[in-house]
Design a protein around this motif. Sequence first.
Motif, PDB file in Angstrom:
ATOM      1  N   HIS A  69       0.829  -1.199   0.000  1.00 18.22           N
ATOM      2  CA  HIS A  69       0.000   0.000   0.000  1.00 18.22           C
ATOM      3  C   HIS A  69       0.870   1.258   0.000  1.00 18.22           C
ATOM      4  N   ASN A  70       1.859   1.264   0.867  1.00 17.61           N
ATOM      5  CA  ASN A  70       2.758   2.425   0.925  1.00 17.61           C
ATOM      6  C   ASN A  70       3.541   2.601  -0.360  1.00 17.61           C
ATOM      7  N   ALA A  71       3.990   1.485  -0.927  1.00 13.19           N
ATOM      8  CA  ALA A  71       4.765   1.569  -2.159  1.00 13.19           C
ATOM      9  C   ALA A  71       3.902   2.164  -3.267  1.00 13.19           C
ATOM     10  N   ILE A  72       2.659   1.667  -3.374  1.00 11.19           N
ATOM     11  CA  ILE A  72       1.760   2.163  -4.419  1.00 11.19           C
ATOM     12  C   ILE A  72       1.455   3.643  -4.211  1.00 11.19           C
ATOM     13  N   ALA A 108      19.427   6.415  12.681  1.00 14.78           N
ATOM     14  CA  ALA A 108      20.062   7.526  13.374  1.00 14.78           C
ATOM     15  C   ALA A 108      21.482   7.752  12.868  1.00 14.78           C
ATOM     16  N   TYR A 109      22.195   6.681  12.582  1.00 17.15           N
ATOM     17  CA  TYR A 109      23.621   6.859  12.319  1.00 17.15           C
ATOM     18  C   TYR A 109      24.076   6.465  10.931  1.00 17.15           C
ATOM     19  N   LEU A 110      23.452   5.430  10.363  1.00 18.42           N
ATOM     20  CA  LEU A 110      24.017   4.892   9.129  1.00 18.42           C
ATOM     21  C   LEU A 110      23.171   5.157   7.907  1.00 18.42           C
ATOM     22  N   PHE A 111      21.987   5.756   8.122  1.00 19.86           N
ATOM     23  CA  PHE A 111      21.048   5.770   7.014  1.00 19.86           C
ATOM     24  C   PHE A 111      21.594   6.571   5.848  1.00 19.86           C
ATOM     25  N   SER A 154      17.525   6.759  -2.734  1.00 19.05           N
ATOM     26  CA  SER A 154      16.344   7.541  -3.071  1.00 19.05           C
ATOM     27  C   SER A 154      15.115   6.908  -2.426  1.00 19.05           C
ATOM     28  N   PRO A 155      14.208   7.750  -1.934  1.00 16.50           N
ATOM     29  CA  PRO A 155      13.013   7.220  -1.279  1.00 16.50           C
ATOM     30  C   PRO A 155      12.234   6.299  -2.218  1.00 16.50           C
ATOM     31  N   GLU A 156      12.340   6.583  -3.509  1.00 18.38           N
ATOM     32  CA  GLU A 156      11.601   5.755  -4.457  1.00 18.38           C
ATOM     33  C   GLU A 156      12.084   4.310  -4.402  1.00 18.38           C
ATOM     34  N   GLY A 214      10.127   1.075  -3.062  1.00 15.15           N
ATOM     35  CA  GLY A 214      10.029  -0.058  -3.973  1.00 15.15           C
ATOM     36  C   GLY A 214      10.512  -1.331  -3.318  1.00 15.15           C
ATOM     37  N   LEU A 215      11.646  -1.233  -2.622  1.00 11.17           N
ATOM     38  CA  LEU A 215      12.190  -2.414  -1.959  1.00 11.17           C
ATOM     39  C   LEU A 215      11.235  -2.925  -0.894  1.00 11.17           C
TER      40      LEU A 215
END
Length: 279
Positions: A61-64, A207-210, A215-217, A221-222
């Motif tokens: 749902h979130n991906a769509i 918090a530290y490694l992101f 890309s948010p896309e 998708g993942l």
Amino acid sequence: MGFMDSQVLVALSLSLLGGLSTSIGALFVVINQAPNLKMLGLLQGFAAGLMLSISFFDLAHNAINSIGFLKGNIWFFAGVIFFAIVANFIPEPELSPISDVKGKKNNGDEGGKDILKKHRRQVLFSGIVTAIGISLHNFPEGMAVFLGSMKGLRVGVNLAFAIALHNIPEGIAVALPVYFATQSKWKAFKLASLSGLAEPLGVIIVAYLFPSSLSPEILEGLLGSVGGVMAFLTLHEMLPLAFDYAGQKQAVKAVFFGMAFMSASLYFLEISLPADLSL
């Protein structure tokens, strides 16, 4: 930086609470005497419902919503196909010739034991799958707790509480099949607790490694793909087990009960989030 650190600490302890509730669920399993097949089937059905709800109403749902219907679906089915191929290479558990049957009289219980031996690996597998699915799902929840507690303690606490509540049945869903398959309370408890620990892990990573470069896309998708993997696994592994053990009618009821339960808890998560922070 001190401020950031103290917030990370708060978020970590909150998500640890959320994660530990998975262990509480596991404790329920371990304290009770050996689970009977019917119960195992119903719980597998319930767990299947949890997983389906997460994959369709949450991840897919979130991906769509964020990358559009077509792309969301492409990612989702990419996950399905990827896992279908992987599942092809996972050997089906063989029925090992059972030596200890000869000595005993072949009473009705023995037949059940045979089925059990064949199913042990499948049951164990479904427990491990549930653990992985729930870890992946807990991961963004950990992020949510982190971001939520950045907004303020009350939000973080509400959020951790909502997550804790829905992690208890998740813990049960992981621990029961593992305990059942291995007969080891410790293993069941350990695996369930590990899947809960994905939550604080999510916090640390955000918090530290992101990588802000991801890309948010692609991220969405993942997650959509993970939804596809979970849906495939659920229908391929867990549902047949639930049908075998609890019978079709009861198992299907359990599935929808699990879905409704998960949707309700996702909803409570959503309303305990502030308006400007959505998962």
